[in-house]
Design a protein around this motif. Structure first.
Motif, PDB file in Angstrom:
ATOM      1  N   ALA A 129       0.836  -1.205   0.000  1.00 34.78           N
ATOM      2  CA  ALA A 129       0.000   0.000   0.000  1.00 34.78           C
ATOM      3  C   ALA A 129       0.872   1.257   0.000  1.00 34.78           C
ATOM      4  O   ALA A 129       0.578   2.221  -0.716  1.00 34.78           O
ATOM      5  N   TRP A 130       1.945   1.253   0.780  1.00 31.00           N
ATOM      6  CA  TRP A 130       2.855   2.400   0.789  1.00 31.00           C
ATOM      7  C   TRP A 130       3.502   2.597  -0.578  1.00 31.00           C
ATOM      8  O   TRP A 130       3.621   3.703  -1.076  1.00 31.00           O
ATOM      9  N   GLN A 131       3.912   1.478  -1.175  1.00 30.13           N
ATOM     10  CA  GLN A 131       4.543   1.562  -2.500  1.00 30.13           C
ATOM     11  C   GLN A 131       3.560   2.104  -3.531  1.00 30.13           C
ATOM     12  O   GLN A 131       3.908   2.965  -4.339  1.00 30.13           O
ATOM     13  N   ARG A 132       2.339   1.621  -3.484  1.00 26.62           N
ATOM     14  CA  ARG A 132       1.316   2.095  -4.433  1.00 26.62           C
ATOM     15  C   ARG A 132       1.023   3.571  -4.197  1.00 26.62           C
ATOM     16  O   ARG A 132       0.867   4.347  -5.155  1.00 26.62           O
ATOM     17  N   SER A 133       0.968   3.980  -2.946  1.00 23.85           N
ATOM     18  CA  SER A 133       0.745   5.381  -2.623  1.00 23.85           C
ATOM     19  C   SER A 133       1.871   6.247  -3.180  1.00 23.85           C
ATOM     20  O   SER A 133       1.623   7.316  -3.748  1.00 23.85           O
ATOM     21  N   ASP A 134       3.102   5.785  -3.032  1.00 27.94           N
ATOM     22  CA  ASP A 134       4.242   6.524  -3.582  1.00 27.94           C
ATOM     23  C   ASP A 134       4.160   6.617  -5.108  1.00 27.94           C
ATOM     24  O   ASP A 134       4.447   7.664  -5.696  1.00 27.94           O
ATOM     25  N   GLU A 135       3.762   5.511  -5.748  1.00 28.10           N
ATOM     26  CA  GLU A 135       3.615   5.505  -7.210  1.00 28.10           C
ATOM     27  C   GLU A 135       2.558   6.510  -7.650  1.00 28.10           C
ATOM     28  O   GLU A 135       2.771   7.287  -8.596  1.00 28.10           O
ATOM     29  N   LEU A 136       1.413   6.506  -6.985  1.00 25.14           N
ATOM     30  CA  LEU A 136       0.339   7.434  -7.344  1.00 25.14           C
ATOM     31  C   LEU A 136       0.752   8.873  -7.101  1.00 25.14           C
ATOM     32  O   LEU A 136       0.491   9.740  -7.923  1.00 25.14           O
ATOM     33  N   ARG A 137       1.434   9.107  -5.990  1.00 29.69           N
ATOM     34  CA  ARG A 137       1.896  10.467  -5.683  1.00 29.69           C
ATOM     35  C   ARG A 137       2.868  10.948  -6.755  1.00 29.69           C
ATOM     36  O   ARG A 137       2.790  12.084  -7.234  1.00 29.69           O
ATOM     37  N   ALA A 138       3.771  10.072  -7.167  1.00 35.08           N
ATOM     38  CA  ALA A 138       4.757  10.432  -8.198  1.00 35.08           C
ATOM     39  C   ALA A 138       4.064  10.704  -9.533  1.00 35.08           C
ATOM     40  O   ALA A 138       4.430  11.644 -10.238  1.00 35.08           O
ATOM     41  N   SER A 139       3.057   9.907  -9.884  1.00 29.92           N
ATOM     42  CA  SER A 139       2.386  10.121 -11.159  1.00 29.92           C
ATOM     43  C   SER A 139       1.569  11.415 -11.131  1.00 29.92           C
ATOM     44  O   SER A 139       1.483  12.127 -12.137  1.00 29.92           O
ATOM     45  N   ILE A 140       0.997  11.747  -9.995  1.00 27.52           N
ATOM     46  CA  ILE A 140       0.249  13.002  -9.872  1.00 27.52           C
ATOM     47  C   ILE A 140       1.198  14.197 -10.005  1.00 27.52           C
ATOM     48  O   ILE A 140       0.905  15.193 -10.676  1.00 27.52           O
ATOM     49  N   GLU A 141       2.364  14.091  -9.355  1.00 20.61           N
ATOM     50  CA  GLU A 141       3.341  15.158  -9.435  1.00 20.61           C
ATOM     51  C   GLU A 141       3.880  15.319 -10.856  1.00 20.61           C
ATOM     52  O   GLU A 141       4.157  16.432 -11.297  1.00 20.61           O
ATOM     53  N   ALA A 142       4.016  14.223 -11.581  1.00 17.53           N
ATOM     54  CA  ALA A 142       4.521  14.286 -12.955  1.00 17.53           C
ATOM     55  C   ALA A 142       3.516  14.976 -13.865  1.00 17.53           C
ATOM     56  O   ALA A 142       3.888  15.698 -14.797  1.00 17.53           O
ATOM     57  N   VAL A 143       2.218  14.786 -13.620  1.00 17.27           N
ATOM     58  CA  VAL A 143       1.171  15.399 -14.432  1.00 17.27           C
ATOM     59  C   VAL A 143       1.056  16.883 -14.078  1.00 17.27           C
ATOM     60  O   VAL A 143       0.852  17.720 -14.955  1.00 17.27           O
ATOM     61  N   GLY A 144       1.193  17.184 -12.795  1.00 22.16           N
ATOM     62  CA  GLY A 144       0.963  18.539 -12.329  1.00 22.16           C
ATOM     63  C   GLY A 144       2.117  19.433 -12.530  1.00 22.16           C
ATOM     64  O   GLY A 144       2.603  20.105 -13.263  1.00 22.16           O
TER      65      GLY A 144
END
Length: 63
Positions: free
Chosen positions: A48-63
């Motif tokens: 869950a932590w790894q997935r959260s980090d992945e989602l956070r990174a993808s959001i930051e890449a889009v933003g």
């Protein structure tokens, strides 16, 4: 009379020791079970932590 009392005491002592060993064996089995449950929960939390980090990174890449 003394012999029968000694035999009865020995049998009682043996049954007590058997009951103690059985109790310890049950507790050990329960401990192993709980340890497996804990390990699974830790792996799930790590994913869950790894997935959260992945989602956070993808959001930051889009933003």
């Amino acid at each position: 009379m003394y012999l029968s009392e000694t035999l009865a005491r020995d049998r009682s002592s043996a049954r007590y020791e058997e009951a103690q060993h059985a109790r310890i064996a049950r507790q050990a089995a329960e401990l192993r079970k709980l340890d497996r449950i804990r390990q699974r929960a830790e792996r799930k939390l790590l994913r869950a932590w790894q997935r959260s980090d992945e989602l956070r990174a993808s959001i930051e890449a889009v933003g």
